[in-house]
Design a protein around this motif. Structure first.
Motif, mmCIF file in Angstrom:
data_model
loop_
_atom_site.group_PDB
_atom_site.id
_atom_site.type_symbol
_atom_site.label_atom_id
_atom_site.label_comp_id
_atom_site.label_asym_id
_atom_site.label_seq_id
_atom_site.Cartn_x
_atom_site.Cartn_y
_atom_site.Cartn_z
ATOM 1 N N THR A 125 63.609 45.199 65.052
ATOM 2 C CA THR A 125 64.202 43.951 64.604
ATOM 3 C C THR A 125 65.227 43.403 65.580
ATOM 4 N N CYS A 126 65.659 44.193 66.528
ATOM 5 C CA CYS A 126 66.539 43.709 67.593
ATOM 6 C C CYS A 126 67.802 43.044 67.084
ATOM 7 N N GLY A 127 68.378 43.542 66.029
ATOM 8 C CA GLY A 127 69.633 42.944 65.631
ATOM 9 C C GLY A 127 70.047 43.420 64.251
ATOM 10 N N PRO A 128 71.328 43.329 63.927
ATOM 11 C CA PRO A 128 71.761 43.669 62.580
ATOM 12 C C PRO A 128 71.426 42.524 61.624
ATOM 13 N N ARG A 129 71.634 42.778 60.335
ATOM 14 C CA ARG A 129 71.251 41.789 59.331
ATOM 15 C C ARG A 129 71.943 40.457 59.542
ATOM 16 N N GLY A 130 73.168 40.484 60.029
ATOM 17 C CA GLY A 130 73.899 39.225 60.146
ATOM 18 C C GLY A 130 73.419 38.342 61.278
ATOM 19 N N PHE A 131 72.830 38.915 62.312
ATOM 20 C CA PHE A 131 72.471 38.150 63.513
ATOM 21 C C PHE A 131 70.967 38.140 63.709
ATOM 22 N N TYR A 132 70.260 37.325 62.938
ATOM 23 C CA TYR A 132 68.812 37.171 63.084
ATOM 24 C C TYR A 132 68.060 38.476 62.925
ATOM 25 N N THR A 134 67.534 39.528 59.686
ATOM 26 C CA THR A 134 67.052 39.469 58.309
ATOM 27 C C THR A 134 65.681 38.843 58.322
ATOM 28 N N SER A 158 68.809 50.871 56.479
ATOM 29 C CA SER A 158 67.711 51.290 57.350
ATOM 30 C C SER A 158 67.610 52.805 57.487
ATOM 31 N N GLY A 327 77.127 50.918 57.203
ATOM 32 C CA GLY A 327 75.770 51.140 57.669
ATOM 33 C C GLY A 327 74.904 49.899 57.538
ATOM 34 N N PHE A 330 76.879 46.962 60.570
ATOM 35 C CA PHE A 330 77.013 47.293 61.985
ATOM 36 C C PHE A 330 75.797 47.999 62.523
ATOM 37 N N SER A 331 74.697 47.920 61.840
ATOM 38 C CA SER A 331 73.538 48.652 62.296
ATOM 39 C C SER A 331 72.326 47.759 62.205
ATOM 40 N N ALA A 332 71.337 48.041 63.031
ATOM 41 C CA ALA A 332 70.131 47.218 63.038
ATOM 42 C C ALA A 332 69.405 47.344 61.711
#
Lengths: 436, 564
Positions: A125-132, A134, A158, A327, A330-332
């Motif tokens: 997913t190349c990113g945490p939930r907040g930054f694209y 989701t 995750s 978790g 701050f995590s993908a």
């Protein structure tokens, strides 16, 4: 003439007075010019001494040496898919060791959905939930889980271990009080450690012990009502304990909750998809209203045959984790193919509630069959899908117990049945469970 | 006091240093033997941090980092902005309390009204009143591969961001400057995806057991050997989640009686791991080698606090690229310090693995150093490899110890097989072992894109933080209203960006962060730059007061000069 005389008389004060003043003046002059000394940290190291200290200091080795024949050093290598039949170290065995409760690990439908998702989204997913990070599959899975469990909202993690370990510190901070069962699993212990709250352990499944602790706490509160008004209190229990394979007495816990005004966090990793008529877990098993439980956390790695975990409950409680669950923020996010696999597994669970009854019967069957094994005692309740076999008489040393159990496991593997030694970190666990 | 004595040595009297290096100062102390000189008293007027390395002989190429200082008027206006927002926040809370305004905040159950409240009112003040206003810039759902262009699910809100509705439409082809897709491996076609498909068919998706019980598949072993070869270390071990790698393995290595020296701006997972280990933690200023050296000397000389026993181990924890600043760690100097003072080094290469260095081997490769100097090399597979999970690499004893003692290996499920396969394929491509030059091409493309993007943004007059070679580009916004405005304006122009504010950054230094990717073509970057420039003019974001070396756009450089 008289005034002059008086003045002269006044001037010629007694001799001792002058001498005293003279001494005092000399003393002051001496103090002014002497070296000052400090009252604390009286030593000052010279540069040479510092250099010597730095040269002399030797740190310990980064890791202590591990002996070569340590049992868990060499893992058993599994070739091929980890399903009902498993190939360990070259041997084909029936798999009694993976947490594959509903048998969904190699279900074709689940695999097809995962493949379709892979073709659409790729792997990561190349990113945490907040930054694209989701995806619409995440949102879909969250809403499906909350509908399934009949709660308002669900939040997805995750990694199964991180679910409860991030959920507890999000609500409970320094100064709060948590009552935990002694047999709580390691993930809960890490969550408790991270929260820095005051932890009180009660004996496993012992409601009297818990009530005693709660009463003590109530008396403390009466002494200091202002502090008590801001101290939050929680009870953390598991639905089906991993370490002892028995069920927590939920109705009594709910009664205690309303009597002493504490909140309940329920960890349902083993009981989700196992207990209850529709697989909703221990609340359905006992018929408890799910809104009475503040937070239910489970991981999807056992029954749902995917990876990751989720928490569900009322929006009031769950929404807080979206900004303060470490978790989560701050995590993908979970790879979308795993989320798609979980959705399909959930579909299967909903379509066919009979599978839970089948699972329960099989568990009872195995339980009864293993009851009479000489030398080994069985720990767990009949409906538990993960049972523990412990040595009846321990030889006193944990190492030799483990070796004996290891030989049991090896013997079984020769006969094409795969079992496993339950592992735990001896130094880290708070209450060490016996070897099994 | 020893503190003042050492600081006197470090700060004062340096001007008298002769070429021999040793000279007795006024107090009679011999000059200390620190490796690095204190920077000269004269500083460039507008830079917060020195961007000149102190011991240039250790660096093979110029190390240019800049953190331009906030202009004073901007700081004042930002504080004023936050002040006004706080006043309004109190006003709204008051109105909500007295039911004059409708309250959208979720409420506690009626049966539990007399329980101790779960949240304190003030904890959520920021969330309720400031975050809610600009909430639509985060958690934007997407419905395609997170590659260079992405499809966003359109959301509308009718009640000022309290609830969102999906209209059912999809915003197509938004240029994605927010995903951590440095080498462009987030793709659903190509060699990686095909291999992952095969593995899913064969192994399934889940594993159902921990690493040390039944979850160690042969594909995991293959992946770990490949990772070890890629990094140039003896052995490596992989875990299912990058965050958990840090928070579960630092406690396994350090305990009571050990000292952890961590950088100011380390990631939450490193801080959590350090806290869970129970060691003493000391923080040094960001990328500041004098601060680190001072801490090391004090620690060794004075030992543990109060008992003065010597420390068992000292661990320096740094990151390769810091994701909020875009700065690269000064690795040669850290390694020199580590060797001198016999400390251990933990390097977290979450963002730098695959993204830096001529061969993509990370920050060690970038500086041309030996990977055996770093004791513990940690990294994640999420960013450059398009998968998920983390790894730790190092000597064989270290990894054997971790296999036995890591919390993750004992209690947490192992990695999913298709994810492991994605790592294997992408790593082989980067190393060039699959027979094509795709890896080398992508690495080159990434570094070209980075240099181009940064140079153009500098020319336009924005304040950009960080090292000139890092693909993470933070652009300063400062004022709270501009955070929301920037995100929305960029989305209108079909560019997806990431904006960050408090609490991830200091309160007045909110920023927009761009992640350059090898998948971005020159045209995409040009489009993005044009849009950024437009929005920058609209919102007056071009704060930079530097003289522009190349007056490529004459009137713009004049404007920046006028600000002086």
């Amino acid at each position: 003439w008289c005034s002059q005389h008086d003045w002269v008389e006044d001037m010629s004060a007694p001799a001792y007075h002058l001498i005293l003043e003279g001494i005092l003046i000399l003393w002051i002059i001496r103090l002014l010019f002497s070296k000052t000394y400090k009252l604390h940290e009286t030593y000052k190291l010279t540069e040479k001494e510092k250099e010597e200290l730095i040269e002399e200091w030797q740190p310990e080795a980064l890791v202590p040496p591990v002996s070569k024949d340590y049992p868990t050093l060499n893992y058993d290598v599994v070739t091929g898919p980890p399903s009902h039949k498993i190939t360990i170290n070259g041997k084909d065995c029936i798999n009694f060791a993976s947490f594959n409760f509903l048998g969904l690990l190699d279900n074709e439908r689940v695999k097809q959905k995962a493949l379709a998702s892979l073709k659409k989204y790729g792997v990561g997913t190349c990113g945490p939930r907040g930054f694209y990070g989701t995806f619409d599959v995440h949102l879909e899975l969250e809403s499906r889980l909350s509908k399934f469990m009949k709660t308002e909202e669900a939040i997805l993690y995750s990694y199964g271990f991180a679910t409860i370990a991030s959920a507890i510190p999000a609500y409970s901070k320094r100064g709060d009080i948590i009552f935990v069962d002694e047999a709580a699993c390691f993930a809960i212990q890490k969550g408790l450690q991270a929260s820095r709250s005051l932890i009180k352990y009660f004996k496993h499944n012992d409601m009297e012990d818990l009530e005693r602790l709660l009463k003590e706490q109530e008396l403390e509160d009466l002494k200091n009502p202002r502090k008590a008004r801001v101290t939050r209190k929680f009870i953390v229990v598991e639905g089906l304990y991993i370490n002892t394979a028995d069920i927590c007495p939920l109705p009594e816990l709910v009664k205690l909750k309303y009597k002493y005004k504490v909140r309940i966090f329920l960890e349902e990793s083993m009981s989700f998809g196992v207990l209850g008529d529709h697989g909703r877990g221990v609340t359905e098993h006992f018929g408890v209203n799910i809104d009475d439980i503040d937070l239910i956390s489970a991981n999807m790695e056992n029954a749902l045959a995917s990876i990751g975990g989720f928490c569900c409950g009322r929006s009031f409680v769950i929404d807080h984790q979206r900004l303060s669950g470490q978790g989560y923020c701050f995590s993908a996010s979970l790879p979308p193919m795993l989320a798609a696999a979980a959705i399909e597994a959930l579909n299967i669970m909903e379509e066919d509630p009979d599978v839970f009854r089948v699972l329960r019967e099989k568990c009872k069957h195995v339980y009864n069959a293993l009851q009479g094994t000489p030398g080994l005692k069985l720990a767990g309740v009949p409906v538990a899908p993960a049972l523990h076999l412990e040595l009846e008489r321990s030889s006193g040393s944990r190492e030799s117990d483990m070796k004996q159990l290891r030989s049991v496991v090896d013997y079984c593997m020769e006969r094409h049945v795969a079992l496993t030694l339950a592992r735990c970190l001896e130094k880290e666990e708070r209450f060490l469970p016996p070897p099994r | 006091m020893t503190e003042s004595a050492t600081s006197k040595l470090l700060n004062g009297d340096i001007c008298h240093r002769t070429s021999n290096g040793k000279k007795a100062s006024k107090n009679g102390f011999v000059k200390d033997h620190s490796l690095f000189e204190q920077p000269q008293k004269y500083r460039r007027p507008r830079d917060k941090n020195q961007n000149v390395p102190h011991n240039s002989s250790l660096y093979k190429k110029p190390f240019v980092e800049s953190f331009e200082e906030t202009p004073l008027w901007v700081a004042v206006l930002t504080y004023m902005g936050y002040g006004i927002l706080t006043i309004f926040g109190y006003l709204r809370d008051f109105l909500r309390h007295w039911d004059i305004e409708k309250c959208h905040v979720a409420r506690e159950r009626d049966e539990q009204k007399d329980f101790v409240p779960l949240y304190q009112d003030f904890e959520n003040f920021y969330t309720r009143n400031l975050y809610m206003r600009i909430r639509d810039n985060w958690n934007r759902p997407i419905c395609s591969v997170p590659g260079a262009k992405v499809d966003l699910v359109e959301r509308v809100t009718h009640d000022y961001n309290w609830t969102f509705e999906h209209t059912g439409k999809v915003v197509k082809d938004v240029i994605n400057m927010g995903s951590y897709n440095y080498l462009g491996f987030a793709e659903n076609t190509g060699a990686c995806a095909d291999a992952a498909l095969e593995v899913t068919k064969m192994y399934g998706v889940g594993v159902g057991s921990t690493r040390c019980e039944m979850g160690n598949l042969d594909i995991h072993e293959e992946m770990e050997q490949l990772v070890a070869r890629f990094l140039g270390v003896e052995s490596a071990m992989a875990f299912g989640m990058g965050f958990a790698t840090n928070s579960m393995n630092i406690p396994a290595l350090m305990g009571k009686g050990c000292l952890i020296l961590s950088d100011e701006l380390n990631h939450t997972s490193l801080v959590l791991g350090a806290r869970l280990s129970g060691s003493t933690i000391r923080v040094f200023k960001h990328n500041n080698m004098q601060s680190l050296e001072k801490l090391l000397r004090d620690a060794i000389v004075h030992g543990q606090p109060r008992t003065h026993r010597p420390w068992k181990k000292i661990l320096i924890v740094v990151e390769g690229i810091y994701s909020m600043e875009g700065s690269i760690v000064r690795l040669p100097e850290v390694i020199a310090l580590k060797k001198r003072y016999k400390a251990y080094l933990y390097l977290d290469e979450a963002h730098s693995i695959g993204a830096l260095g001529p061969n993509g081997r990370g920050v060690v490769d970038y500086f041309g150093l030996d990977s055996k100097d770093v004791d513990i090399m940690m990294g994640t597979f999420t960013k450059s490899f398009g998968a998920a999970g983390g790894y730790i690499g190092g000597k064989k004893e270290l990894i054997d110890y971790l296999r036995r003692h890591s919390h993750s290996a004992m209690y947490a499920t192992s990695m999913s097989p298709p994810v492991a396969q994605q790592i294997i394929t992408s790593m082989k491509i980067i190393m060039g072992e699959d027979g094509t030059t795709l890896g080398a091409d992508r690495l080159r493309q990434l570094s070209q894109n980075t240099t181009f993007f940064r140079r153009r943004l500098h020319e336009m007059g924005f304040i950009i933080y960080g090292n000139d070679d890092s693909p993470v580009v933070p652009l300063m916004l400062y004022m709270p209203a501009k955070i929301g405005a920037f995100g929305r304006e960029m989305l209108k122009r079909n560019i997806g960006t990431v904006v960050v504010g408090f609490p991830a950054t200091p309160i007045i230094e909110s920023r927009a962060r761009f992640c350059v990717s090898a998948a971005h073509t020159r045209e995409m970057l040009d489009t993005a730059l044009e849009a950024i420039s437009e929005v920058g003019d609209l919102l007056q974001l071009k704060y930079s007061r530097r003289e522009q070396a190349l007056p490529s756009l004459g009137w713009m450089s004049e404007e920046s000069l006028l600000q002086d």
